[in-house]
Write an enzyme that holds these catalytic residues in place. Sequence first.
Site, PDB file in Angstrom:
ATOM      1  N   PHE A 197       0.960  -1.203   0.110  1.00  7.63           N
ATOM      2  CA  PHE A 197       0.035   0.214   0.021  1.00  7.63           C
ATOM      3  C   PHE A 197       1.091   1.248  -0.002  1.00  7.63           C
ATOM      4  O   PHE A 197       1.885   1.269   0.714  1.00  7.63           O
ATOM      5  CB  PHE A 197      -0.845  -0.068   1.241  1.00  7.63           C
ATOM      6  CG  PHE A 197      -1.955  -1.001   1.341  1.00  7.63           C
ATOM      7  CD1 PHE A 197      -1.233  -2.190   2.191  1.00  7.63           C
ATOM      8  CD2 PHE A 197      -3.336  -0.900   1.085  1.00  7.63           C
ATOM      9  CE1 PHE A 197      -2.244  -3.116   2.485  1.00  7.63           C
ATOM     10  CE2 PHE A 197      -4.133  -1.809   1.308  1.00  7.63           C
ATOM     11  CZ  PHE A 197      -3.831  -3.116   2.131  1.00  7.63           C
ATOM     12  N   ASP A 198       0.494   2.400  -0.734  1.00  9.80           N
ATOM     13  CA  ASP A 198       1.211   3.671  -0.501  1.00  9.80           C
ATOM     14  C   ASP A 198       0.437   3.910   0.716  1.00  9.80           C
ATOM     15  O   ASP A 198      -0.642   3.528   1.078  1.00  9.80           O
ATOM     16  CB  ASP A 198       0.807   4.366  -1.903  1.00  9.80           C
ATOM     17  CG  ASP A 198       0.976   5.848  -1.585  1.00  9.80           C
ATOM     18  OD1 ASP A 198       0.196   6.612  -2.062  1.00  9.80           O
ATOM     19  OD2 ASP A 198       2.024   6.245  -0.871  1.00  9.80           O
ATOM     20  N   GLY A 199       0.945   5.221   1.298  1.00 11.84           N
ATOM     21  CA  GLY A 199       0.449   5.862   2.471  1.00 11.84           C
ATOM     22  C   GLY A 199      -0.420   6.834   2.399  1.00 11.84           C
ATOM     23  O   GLY A 199      -1.828   6.566   2.535  1.00 11.84           O
ATOM     24  N   PHE A 314      -1.183  -0.849  -4.270  1.00 15.36           N
ATOM     25  CA  PHE A 314      -2.254   0.437  -4.259  1.00 15.36           C
ATOM     26  C   PHE A 314      -1.623   1.698  -4.127  1.00 15.36           C
ATOM     27  O   PHE A 314      -0.812   1.880  -3.425  1.00 15.36           O
ATOM     28  CB  PHE A 314      -3.294   0.095  -3.375  1.00 15.36           C
ATOM     29  CG  PHE A 314      -4.232  -1.095  -3.333  1.00 15.36           C
ATOM     30  CD1 PHE A 314      -4.030  -1.919  -2.316  1.00 15.36           C
ATOM     31  CD2 PHE A 314      -5.171  -1.317  -3.998  1.00 15.36           C
ATOM     32  CE1 PHE A 314      -4.524  -3.199  -2.346  1.00 15.36           C
ATOM     33  CE2 PHE A 314      -6.002  -2.575  -4.208  1.00 15.36           C
ATOM     34  CZ  PHE A 314      -5.600  -3.269  -3.255  1.00 15.36           C
TER      35      PHE A 314
END
Lengths: 355, 261
Positions: A197-199, A314
């Site tokens: 995941f991106d943050g 993502f």
Amino acid sequence: MSEIKPKDSGDDQDWAAAKAFFDNLKTKVPRPPKPQNAVTIAVSSRTLFNMVAERKIFVEDGLEKYVAYQVEHENEPLKPGAAFPFVKALMNVNTRLRELYPDSEELFDIVLMTNNHAQVGVRLINSINHYGLTIERFCMTGGNSPIGYLKAYLTNLYLSRDSKKVTEAIEEGIAAATMFLLEADSGLSDTQLRVAFDGDAVLFSDESEIIVKQHGLDTFFEHEKEFENKPLAQGPLKCFLEALGKLQRKFYAKNERLNCPIRTFLVTARSAASSGARVLKTLRSWGLEIDEALFLAGAPKGPLLQKIKPHIFFDDQMFHIEGAKDYGTIAAHVPYGIGQKYHKGKLIEQPEKKE
Amino acid sequence: MVSTVQNSDVRQKDVDHAVVVAVTSRALFESDTEEDGDGAYAAGVAFPLLQALQRVNEQLLQRNPAESLLFDVVLMTTDSQQQQSSRFMSSTRHHGLEVTRFCFSSEEDFIESLLKNNIQLFLTTDENEVLQATQKGVPSVLLDEHSAVCSSEQLRVLFCENAIIRPSSDPTPASRQAAQSFSSQLGKMRQKFGMFDSPLCFTLVTLRGGKDSCCGALKALRSIGVSVDEAYCLAGAPRSPILSLLRPHFLLSDGFSNLDD
């Protein structure tokens, strides 16, 4: 013929009958869990299978020819699509969960959610059977919007190649991402589901990203340091991470932490020293764990993702999605937040909205 | 005692080729309330369904002005009062409904009226009438307040497995046969429209079995000439959220399912 809306016992009767149906099948197919107990992943037909050639027929020759073509070829299985490895990894987690918790319904439930006409469904079901995928539920809406059905199934994640539908889903509070074609595959794990995941604007809201875009990096660093102890607001995929965490803890409870078939990664452009703390503290305040947090301090994500080899990654910014794809990573775009108005740091001229 | 009066305002259909649909006066009109001071009854729960049937007819005739495979709608009433009868007729005219005939009978004789008029689909708000008609092999639908909120633009027919028939009305071979031939007729009608923007839409829902049951049902329907547009396989998931989105006008469940529950 009779009423369509029986009084409440209808749902229970259906459930009991479905259980009996699956229990009695000669080939032991695991029965699908109740939506309220499961982590429901809805995939579109074009993410599950590669339908590029068929799509071309639809675009060039129209709906009737497209459906006729699909019907004509319905005994030929379709080739796997971008979400295929992800789905197989989900199935593997289910197998491990069933071994440890034979009576539990806390499993992944994969639903095929497609706009396709029902006649195309035969080819889709044949293809699902060809690969032995455990997908028992589907909605073939014949052109109608899938949003209502996503809600009806209490969907935890929706994957589609159509960014309009994905955007609509996110606006309705459903975690969703747009997938892209990838000439597969390079050595993805078949024993462990790996999700990256991106943050900002994915797990977290885009509040900090707004500061970067509008006031620059220095202001951003100062701001993040000042508000280090204030949790960020949640982003569209936070609940999905939460659902994954819940399943991970079931493995930990049975002493399987080292052998857990789910691993999560945070891959963020933030840097550990200046802005990373707030992120970790936010996750902690939510009671969520992430297995590996990678702070790139602005370095490109592609090479790192290539090492991680997630089944899905993502991110909210197309720039990072393209970078990931360049290095062979299966990337899914989350169309949320301020990142949609910018490309490579520059404000995008908004084109006329086409209907 | 059974009698029929033609509606002179509406072109009569070719009864040998049309799909004859009967609707009861109580389903079509709200006989408790009056509309405008005109003496006409207000619309009842069957209105959207009737309007959808009319739209199908309009579109069929647009494509082929000589089309004979149309819906032929008749009004059935067991209300014996003379005054009621003429008000049903005038209300029908007032709303411009495409009802070709008015069939009057007593309560005891209404089945005879259905059979005499070769009714292929019977629409009523009375559960007993549904039971009796089904036992005599006339496909019947129970309408209620849910019907009132269905579309009046597109006729939506739901094909669903036998599973939801009430235990007291096991399908007889006669009713299976009738339902199947009615479905085939609808299938033929559907073929006259394209896939996109059709005024007639078929949906298949399987509630309990898995994907292979649903696939089997899809193929079984194909074999009787019904090509469904939408398909939903619930595999035990709760039915109401999905059904409330689908909003079918009526349900057909006999005559195509060759799978056991």
